[in-house]
Design an enzyme around this catalytic site. Structure first.
Site, PDB file in Angstrom:
ATOM      1  N   GLY A 100      13.072  39.648  22.118  1.00 48.99           N
ATOM      2  CA  GLY A 100      12.666  40.364  23.322  1.00 48.99           C
ATOM      3  C   GLY A 100      13.599  41.476  23.748  1.00 48.99           C
ATOM      4  O   GLY A 100      13.549  41.911  24.900  1.00 48.99           O
ATOM      5  N   ASP A 141      18.735  42.557  12.257  1.00 49.30           N
ATOM      6  CA  ASP A 141      17.807  43.338  11.443  1.00 49.30           C
ATOM      7  C   ASP A 141      17.359  44.506  12.286  1.00 49.30           C
ATOM      8  O   ASP A 141      17.414  44.451  13.512  1.00 49.30           O
ATOM      9  CB  ASP A 141      16.576  42.513  11.053  1.00 49.30           C
ATOM     10  CG  ASP A 141      15.596  42.402  12.201  1.00 49.30           C
ATOM     11  OD1 ASP A 141      15.816  41.582  13.103  1.00 49.30           O
ATOM     12  OD2 ASP A 141      14.623  43.182  12.235  1.00 49.30           O
ATOM     13  N   ASP A 148       9.569  36.886  10.231  1.00 46.43           N
ATOM     14  CA  ASP A 148       9.370  36.681  11.665  1.00 46.43           C
ATOM     15  C   ASP A 148       8.041  35.959  11.844  1.00 46.43           C
ATOM     16  O   ASP A 148       7.255  35.826  10.907  1.00 46.43           O
ATOM     17  CB  ASP A 148       9.420  38.009  12.416  1.00 46.43           C
ATOM     18  CG  ASP A 148       8.195  38.857  12.160  1.00 46.43           C
ATOM     19  OD1 ASP A 148       7.394  38.496  11.279  1.00 46.43           O
ATOM     20  OD2 ASP A 148       8.041  39.878  12.837  1.00 46.43           O
ATOM     21  N   SER A 149       7.802  35.488  13.064  1.00 47.98           N
ATOM     22  CA  SER A 149       6.635  34.638  13.284  1.00 47.98           C
ATOM     23  C   SER A 149       5.351  35.424  13.490  1.00 47.98           C
ATOM     24  O   SER A 149       4.280  34.856  13.532  1.00 47.98           O
ATOM     25  CB  SER A 149       6.869  33.785  14.528  1.00 47.98           C
ATOM     26  OG  SER A 149       7.017  34.633  15.656  1.00 47.98           O
ATOM     27  N   GLY A 150       5.462  36.721  13.658  1.00 45.67           N
ATOM     28  CA  GLY A 150       4.283  37.518  13.986  1.00 45.67           C
ATOM     29  C   GLY A 150       4.169  37.762  15.480  1.00 45.67           C
ATOM     30  O   GLY A 150       3.395  38.613  15.917  1.00 45.67           O
ATOM     31  N   GLY A 151       4.939  37.044  16.280  1.00 45.94           N
ATOM     32  CA  GLY A 151       4.877  37.193  17.736  1.00 45.94           C
ATOM     33  C   GLY A 151       5.163  38.609  18.187  1.00 45.94           C
ATOM     34  O   GLY A 151       4.448  39.165  19.024  1.00 45.94           O
ATOM     35  N   CYS A 161      30.823  58.151   1.394  1.00 47.84           N
ATOM     36  CA  CYS A 161      29.869  57.117   0.978  1.00 47.84           C
ATOM     37  C   CYS A 161      29.849  57.025  -0.540  1.00 47.84           C
ATOM     38  O   CYS A 161      29.818  58.043  -1.232  1.00 47.84           O
ATOM     39  CB  CYS A 161      28.474  57.437   1.509  1.00 47.84           C
ATOM     40  SG  CYS A 161      27.220  56.233   1.026  1.00 47.84           S
ATOM     41  N   CYS A 180      24.827  59.771  -2.554  1.00 51.97           N
ATOM     42  CA  CYS A 180      25.959  60.636  -2.191  1.00 51.97           C
ATOM     43  C   CYS A 180      26.801  60.998  -3.410  1.00 51.97           C
ATOM     44  O   CYS A 180      27.461  62.043  -3.431  1.00 51.97           O
ATOM     45  CB  CYS A 180      26.811  59.947  -1.128  1.00 51.97           C
ATOM     46  SG  CYS A 180      25.934  59.780   0.438  1.00 51.97           S
ATOM     47  N   CYS A 216      27.451  55.505  -2.251  1.00 50.74           N
ATOM     48  CA  CYS A 216      26.113  55.176  -2.753  1.00 50.74           C
ATOM     49  C   CYS A 216      25.689  56.180  -3.825  1.00 50.74           C
ATOM     50  O   CYS A 216      26.233  57.279  -3.931  1.00 50.74           O
ATOM     51  CB  CYS A 216      25.102  55.100  -1.612  1.00 50.74           C
ATOM     52  SG  CYS A 216      24.295  56.655  -1.175  1.00 50.74           S
ATOM     53  N   GLN A 266      14.006  33.805  24.739  1.00 51.78           N
ATOM     54  CA  GLN A 266      13.429  34.938  25.477  1.00 51.78           C
ATOM     55  C   GLN A 266      14.032  34.948  26.887  1.00 51.78           C
ATOM     56  O   GLN A 266      15.153  34.508  27.052  1.00 51.78           O
ATOM     57  CB  GLN A 266      11.888  34.821  25.485  1.00 51.78           C
ATOM     58  CG  GLN A 266      11.256  35.081  24.113  1.00 51.78           C
ATOM     59  CD  GLN A 266      11.273  36.543  23.702  1.00 51.78           C
ATOM     60  OE1 GLN A 266      11.523  37.446  24.499  1.00 51.78           O
ATOM     61  NE2 GLN A 266      11.025  36.797  22.409  1.00 51.78           N
ATOM     62  N   HIS A 309      20.358  55.778   0.968  1.00 47.99           N
ATOM     63  CA  HIS A 309      21.637  56.080   1.628  1.00 47.99           C
ATOM     64  C   HIS A 309      21.771  55.349   2.960  1.00 47.99           C
ATOM     65  O   HIS A 309      22.817  54.740   3.232  1.00 47.99           O
ATOM     66  CB  HIS A 309      21.842  57.577   1.861  1.00 47.99           C
ATOM     67  CG  HIS A 309      22.960  57.813   2.827  1.00 47.99           C
ATOM     68  ND1 HIS A 309      24.286  57.712   2.459  1.00 47.99           N
ATOM     69  CD2 HIS A 309      22.948  57.996   4.184  1.00 47.99           C
ATOM     70  CE1 HIS A 309      25.046  57.857   3.539  1.00 47.99           C
ATOM     71  NE2 HIS A 309      24.257  58.029   4.596  1.00 47.99           N
ATOM     72  N   ASP A 325       6.770  32.945  19.264  1.00 45.41           N
ATOM     73  CA  ASP A 325       7.214  33.214  20.636  1.00 45.41           C
ATOM     74  C   ASP A 325       6.368  34.297  21.273  1.00 45.41           C
ATOM     75  O   ASP A 325       5.605  34.982  20.591  1.00 45.41           O
ATOM     76  CB  ASP A 325       8.686  33.655  20.640  1.00 45.41           C
ATOM     77  CG  ASP A 325       8.882  34.978  19.902  1.00 45.41           C
ATOM     78  OD1 ASP A 325       8.142  35.237  18.923  1.00 45.41           O
ATOM     79  OD2 ASP A 325       9.781  35.747  20.287  1.00 45.41           O
TER      80      ASP A 325
HETATM   81 ZN    ZN Z   1      25.372  57.536   0.636  1.00 40.85          ZN
END
Ligand code: ZN
Length: 410
Positions: free
Chosen positions: A268, A318, A91-94, A356, A361, A358, A241, A387, A145
């Site tokens: 935003g 994200d 990200d830009s840091g904004g 799950c 689990c 993973c 924005q 997890h 931004d």
């Molecule tokens: Zn899991």
């Protein structure tokens, strides 16, 4: 080459696509784990690879303060510094500067802010934010931004949106003039097929990056750009924005598209507004973004929300939620949220999530995870994070599979 986007199928508003970056291809819609300071807290890179993360985030503000852009550049860029051969977005840091509240001062030229680490004074402009992101060397970088606070007066939201539009144009200009300065420009994906030292722009090639990319190949991810004749570069995305105002969002989208970027983010959001309003802004803004470019909603959301946004035509998301919640013992499962700290799990021999696959689990009981958390053991954070990330990444895999089943070829 920098980044290219290919929509393979559509299902309603949703799209199944491929995002091709200098460090690998990513199937979209995609969830991107957040690795603030060049680490997804508690999770080693090999585990992220095992979980199938194809792209992770870094935070420019944090990396600029520590270890510093010059250090990361000297180490060959973020990929080599953190030994991560797959794609990265910074990200830009904004947004981080926005979060500092009392510690920042915004002017046309840029933002003066104080470090949350030592109180020292710093300045970010569109140009310096681009310079920092080029030095860090992520595959995708973001325009600088201003994240508008919420709530805000209509006049304030408009002024902020217009400032972001002017900053977007300045970000693009600086980026176009300097994009060849990315640390891996002379090695990048081409080094994978070219013997070290063969690139005229490089003194010694980049064997360590080649090794990393070979590992990436072995793990099933295809490196991209192998046939590209030109040196690989980063891609700069624009950010829309406009607060919680549909008209201002539309205008911001149109102005950002007019400047022209290979991808567009909706910023935003998740700044304190009701979730229904977040959804409304995402849905209305997406309509004004080009159909053939990736769309990225920044900083969202719950597992249910990321599924919903994918349905609305969002390609990238994200959020710190899976990782941050994990560190507080809050776990997302196919049967709903679990607070592992609760005493009811103290003698529960069952897996965290029976559905799950993973490694957490498959191996550990709820009782053990509860014990680790109650004892404040480091391993609790590690296992909980693995997890939750697995759950988010699996959620998006399921979304892609469903979209694939109900889609029509593009
Ligand atoms: Zn899991």
């Amino acid at each position: 080459m920098s980044v290219s986007f290919h929509i393979e199928k559509t299902a309603g508003k949703a799209r199944l696509g491929r995002l091709v970056t200098p460090h690998g291809e990513i199937e979209t819609p995609v969830f991107m784990p957040v690795g603030t300071v060049a680490t997804v807290k508690g999770v080693p890179q090999e585990t992220l690879e095992e979980l199938g993360a194809g792209i992770i985030l870094g935070n420019t503000y944090h990396l600029y303060l520590r270890p510093g852009v010059a250090t990361v550049r000297k180490m060959g860029g973020l990929h080599r510094f953190m030994s991560w051969p797959r794609a990265i977005l910074t990200d830009s840091g904004g947004f981080q500067v926005f979060s500092l509240n009392e510690l920042r001062k915004v002017k046309e030229e840029g933002v003066t802010f104080r470090s949350h680490l030592d109180g020292s004074s710093h300045f970010f402009s569109p140009e310096s934010a681009m310079e920092a992101q080029i030095g860090l060397g992520a595959d995708i970088i973001m325009a600088f931004d201003e994240c508008t606070e919420y709530p805000a007066e209509p006049s304030r939201v408009r002024a902020s949106m217009e400032l972001t539009a002017r900053w977007a144009a300045r970000s693009k200009k600086y980026f176009e003039d300097h994009k060849h300065e990315v640390p891996w420009a002379c090695v990048g994906a081409d080094a994978f097929v070219r013997p070290a030292g063969q690139s005229p722009a490089c003194a010694s090639g980049d064997p360590s990056l080649r090794d990393l990319e070979a590992q990436s190949l072995g793990s099933g991810l295809r490196p991209s750009g192998r046939t590209s004749a030109s040196a690989p570069t980063q891609a700069l995305f624009g950010i829309v924005q406009g607060g919680m105002d549909r008209e201002l969002r539309k205008e911001s989208a149109e102005r950002t598209v007019e400047i022209g970027f290979p991808g567009y983010a909706i910023g935003g959001l998740s700044v304190g507004e009701a979730r229904e309003l977040t959804r409304e802004m995402v849905e209305s803004t997406v309509e004004h973004l080009p159909a053939d470019k990736p769309r990225y909603v920044m900083g969202v959301g719950t597992p249910e929300e990321i599924v919903e946004y994918a349905r609305l035509g969002v390609d990238m998301m994200d959020c710190v939620l899976p990782t941050r919640a994990a560190r507080h013992g809050l776990l997302f499962t196919s049967e709903g949220k679990i607070s592992i700290k609760q005493v009811r799990y103290a003698q529960d021999a069952g897996p965290l999530d029976p559905n799950c696959s993973c490694r957490v689990c498959q191996r550990y009981s709820r009782a053990y995870l509860r014990h680790l958390y109650a004892s404040n053991e480091v391993l609790a954070q590690v296992l909980n994070t693995i997890h939750n990330l697995s759950f988010y990444l699996q959620t998006m895999r399921t979304v892609r599979a469903k979209l694939g089943a109900e889609s029509t070829p593009k």
